[in-house]
Design a protein around this motif. Sequence first.
Motif, PDB file in Angstrom:
ATOM      1  N   ALA A   1      -9.073   4.798  13.050  1.00  0.00           N
ATOM      2  CA  ALA A   1      -9.777   5.865  12.341  1.00  0.00           C
ATOM      3  C   ALA A   1      -9.203   7.231  12.704  1.00  0.00           C
ATOM      4  O   ALA A   1      -9.048   8.107  11.839  1.00  0.00           O
ATOM      5  N   ALA A   2      -8.862   7.426  13.970  1.00  0.00           N
ATOM      6  CA  ALA A   2      -8.327   8.718  14.410  1.00  0.00           C
ATOM      7  C   ALA A   2      -6.989   9.015  13.738  1.00  0.00           C
ATOM      8  O   ALA A   2      -6.746  10.142  13.295  1.00  0.00           O
ATOM      9  N   VAL A   3      -6.117   8.010  13.651  1.00  0.00           N
ATOM     10  CA  VAL A   3      -4.825   8.217  13.002  1.00  0.00           C
ATOM     11  C   VAL A   3      -5.013   8.537  11.527  1.00  0.00           C
ATOM     12  O   VAL A   3      -4.328   9.404  10.966  1.00  0.00           O
ATOM     13  N   SER A   4      -5.953   7.857  10.890  1.00  0.00           N
ATOM     14  CA  SER A   4      -6.215   8.110   9.466  1.00  0.00           C
ATOM     15  C   SER A   4      -6.681   9.534   9.232  1.00  0.00           C
ATOM     16  O   SER A   4      -6.375  10.131   8.195  1.00  0.00           O
ATOM     17  N   VAL A   5      -7.417  10.101  10.197  1.00  0.00           N
ATOM     18  CA  VAL A   5      -7.905  11.480  10.067  1.00  0.00           C
ATOM     19  C   VAL A   5      -6.827  12.478  10.464  1.00  0.00           C
ATOM     20  O   VAL A   5      -6.668  13.519   9.833  1.00  0.00           O
TER      21      VAL A   5
ATOM     22  N   THR B   1       2.656   6.757   7.392  1.00  0.00           N
ATOM     23  CA  THR B   1       1.212   6.554   7.518  1.00  0.00           C
ATOM     24  C   THR B   1       0.491   7.065   6.279  1.00  0.00           C
ATOM     25  O   THR B   1       0.781   8.154   5.776  1.00  0.00           O
ATOM     26  N   LEU B   2      -0.434   6.254   5.796  1.00  0.00           N
ATOM     27  CA  LEU B   2      -1.243   6.452   4.591  1.00  0.00           C
ATOM     28  C   LEU B   2      -0.472   6.210   3.302  1.00  0.00           C
ATOM     29  O   LEU B   2      -1.050   6.306   2.212  1.00  0.00           O
ATOM     30  N   ALA B   3       0.818   5.868   3.377  1.00  0.00           N
ATOM     31  CA  ALA B   3       1.579   5.601   2.152  1.00  0.00           C
ATOM     32  C   ALA B   3       0.942   4.516   1.275  1.00  0.00           C
ATOM     33  O   ALA B   3       0.916   4.661   0.048  1.00  0.00           O
ATOM     34  N   PRO B   4       0.416   3.415   1.850  1.00  0.00           N
ATOM     35  CA  PRO B   4      -0.143   2.381   0.979  1.00  0.00           C
ATOM     36  C   PRO B   4      -1.328   2.845   0.132  1.00  0.00           C
ATOM     37  O   PRO B   4      -1.607   2.251  -0.915  1.00  0.00           O
TER      38      PRO B   4
ATOM     39  N   ASN C   1      -1.005  -4.457  15.764  1.00  0.00           N
ATOM     40  CA  ASN C   1      -2.407  -4.858  15.644  1.00  0.00           C
ATOM     41  C   ASN C   1      -3.337  -3.664  15.452  1.00  0.00           C
ATOM     42  O   ASN C   1      -4.467  -3.651  15.936  1.00  0.00           O
ATOM     43  N   GLN C   2      -2.862  -2.647  14.742  1.00  0.00           N
ATOM     44  CA  GLN C   2      -3.696  -1.503  14.383  1.00  0.00           C
ATOM     45  C   GLN C   2      -3.975  -1.552  12.883  1.00  0.00           C
ATOM     46  O   GLN C   2      -3.196  -2.106  12.114  1.00  0.00           O
ATOM     47  N   ALA C   3      -5.074  -0.949  12.479  1.00  0.00           N
ATOM     48  CA  ALA C   3      -5.500  -1.074  11.093  1.00  0.00           C
ATOM     49  C   ALA C   3      -5.240   0.164  10.250  1.00  0.00           C
ATOM     50  O   ALA C   3      -5.566   0.166   9.060  1.00  0.00           O
ATOM     51  N   PHE C   4      -4.678   1.233  10.840  1.00  0.00           N
ATOM     52  CA  PHE C   4      -4.410   2.386   9.985  1.00  0.00           C
ATOM     53  C   PHE C   4      -3.302   2.015   8.993  1.00  0.00           C
ATOM     54  O   PHE C   4      -2.395   1.248   9.284  1.00  0.00           O
ATOM     55  N   LEU C   5      -3.386   2.582   7.796  1.00  0.00           N
ATOM     56  CA  LEU C   5      -2.474   2.220   6.725  1.00  0.00           C
ATOM     57  C   LEU C   5      -1.109   2.865   6.950  1.00  0.00           C
ATOM     58  O   LEU C   5      -0.980   4.085   6.979  1.00  0.00           O
ATOM     59  N   ASN C   6      -0.109   2.033   7.114  1.00  0.00           N
ATOM     60  CA  ASN C   6       1.238   2.505   7.397  1.00  0.00           C
ATOM     61  C   ASN C   6       2.189   1.611   6.610  1.00  0.00           C
ATOM     62  O   ASN C   6       2.049   0.392   6.621  1.00  0.00           O
ATOM     63  N   GLY C   7       3.133   2.212   5.903  1.00  0.00           N
ATOM     64  CA  GLY C   7       3.975   1.369   5.068  1.00  0.00           C
ATOM     65  C   GLY C   7       5.227   2.045   4.567  1.00  0.00           C
ATOM     66  O   GLY C   7       5.733   2.996   5.165  1.00  0.00           O
TER      67      GLY C   7
END
Length: 779
Positions: free
Chosen positions: A154-158, A238-241, A289-295
């Motif tokens: 969540a922190a990375v997403s923010v 990060t957040l590309a997807p 094994n992290q859930a932030f969206l990265n692609g």
Amino acid sequence: MEILILIIVLLVIVLAVGDIRRSLITKPVFKLFKRILPPLSDTEREAMEAGDIWWDGELFSGRPDWQKLLETPEPKLTNEEQAFVDNQLATLLDMLDDFKIVQQDRDLPKPVWDFLRKERFFAMIIGKEYGGLDFSPAANSFIVSRIASRSISAAVSVMVPNSLGPGELLTHYGTDEQKDYWLPRLADGTDIPCFALTGPEAGSDAGAIPDEGIICKGEHEGKEVLGIRLNWSKRYITLAPSATVLGLAFKLYDPEGLFGDKKELGITCALIPTSHKGVVTGDRHFPLNQAFLNGTTYGEDVFIPLEWIIGGADYAGKGWRMLVECLSAGRGISLPALATASGHVTQRMTGAYAYVRQQFGLPIGVFEGVQSAMGKIGGTNYTLESMRRLTVSALCQGKSPSVVTAMTKYHMTEMGREVIEHAMDIHAGKGIQLGPHNYLGHNYMATPVSITVEGANILTRNLMIFGQGATRCHPYVLEEMKAAANPDEEQGLMAFDGLLMKHIGFAVSNVFSSLWMGVTSSRFNETPVSGETGRYYQHLTRFSRGLAMAADVSMLMLGGDLKRKEMISARLGDVLSHLYMASAVLKRFEDEGRQAADLPYVHYAVQHHLHKIGHAFDGFFRNFPKRSVAVLMRAVVFPLGNRFAEPSDQLLQDISTDMMKPGITRDRHTFLCYWKDDENDMTGHMEKAFLAMLEMKDVYKKLRKAQKRGELSSNLNGQALADKAQALNIISAEEAEQLAHTEKLRLTAIGVDSFAPGIIENNQFYTTKGDLRKQAVRD
């Protein structure tokens, strides 16, 4: 005697008479300087010139003004920011179930995404005139740190939309039309941004990106316009997807001269809707094994109009400067915030666990092996929080100190790795077994992410900190380089002449001052405070002088080769970094009112940094290629030997004991660690067990005495222990009831998550029928 006087007179004449000095001294040195000057690429030069000089300049000067540091305002939240923390942030933290986010959904739940959009968590750096929150760096850092204590994903997403990316680039460089259209959409979450810089052939060396754009004519919205035909391949974005708008960095070319005379314009940044024809996003990476969206994102023959360049056509080729200027600020907030969260969580939870977990009838925190690791966690966390505050202080003043933020990013992420590893050692199986009660595992796995991104730590330490610091922070070198690069030879020589005389005086002063401070053990250096910390300022001033002297000698003796002597330059960078870290610790101690309870932490931290400085100097001297010069430098800096040792065992024990005590000090040192007053919560279960056991410590003393007398079996626990102790009249009925509850909390706290057959295999931790966790978890 007459000969000595004659020599002195001749020297005075040579130095005092400008024409003679320039002919005999300045011209030869000028030619030598131009020859040994390390060649700088355009990207290196722009990176070198980006950002501001701040406290790093004071430390590099050899004459740090400590009063200036202590008068720097503390970073504080405004009333509006505090209200957001108390309300919106508190609500968000209560919504986050990190185990579900990572292991079940591999994404933030839709209600969390919706809340982040609605409450403008993605718009902390966007101005209010565009609908953003316009929060200070202090609020940005605090909020990201607090979220990271709950969920790294969540922190990375923010943090990403509030760091280097479209929002910041538009704010600083966008045209009015771009700002008016995009910033309100980014502020209210209508659009989610990402920024694509890194590719298969360009990581930390972002200047090597092969992605290219060719200026040409093409069709856009039914009209032929002048634009850019793009081809790119990016990864780790990060957040590309999920992004709806893509910030893209590429090299821009104009082979047909449609835009101007230059055929190679340089790195350029553009803003492209991901729905635009030819833009490909959606594929995801799986970062440890992290859930932030990265692609990934790709584009082949994608045509965009020139107006999509951030800043408009006037900013074609200016992208690298834009990026390094923005990165120097963001690098001092986002990743350091994650590292600080690790420090706060590990100190609070490890202190609790070390008291709750018992062996041989005693808390494991009383055993010296555990105390060693605990003391390092507490002492390192004190530095982490100190660095976070000091760096944010600079950013809150509108500064963008690129060397400081590079030091902050590198050392804080490394210290974050250290504290989480010490915590894992102490927690053992509790930290290894993933589940709803594990507050370390995901953080541990995320650590290499911080180490790698925004400039890999190896590159940052070996090239950036000293390489940029030696030129930007030195009082004269950057100006001398500019004089040497002046195409007008005569003007360059005149400018160089004045700088050279000042530089010579600076260097000579540093040599003699370093020797004097070494011989006198710094005792005649000024200090801005009295008491137990006063001597530390004196030692740091001494090492500041030593750094200035060693840097000058290195640049003189090695010249352009110093750029390739990464191990040598990295050690001088370490000296500068540990000077900064020790400064941050002392500044925090003063800011917080010289709390006596903090002295063990302060002593540990500063002594550790002084030892590291001595260690770095020692490695520098041992490996400096000019051996005779190295011997002389060592004699100047350490005329009486290097006597700066690691902190004592007693300090480690004092800190570890303090970590197992609830109260104001513990709360001040770990305020960024979120915990919920819930025995089923990820961190709440440990905190409640810790507080309950402390409240019952007198009862546990009675039980241990009874066990020693042989009246009570040491194999009992839980309800059975409470019932038996009451039956033997060792404790009262009321105490037995409290003991049973405390034992339940204790057993949950020392337990680990386990799952019934099929739960892990079928990823059925949570289902639409409800939460199966209570059925699946067996503590």
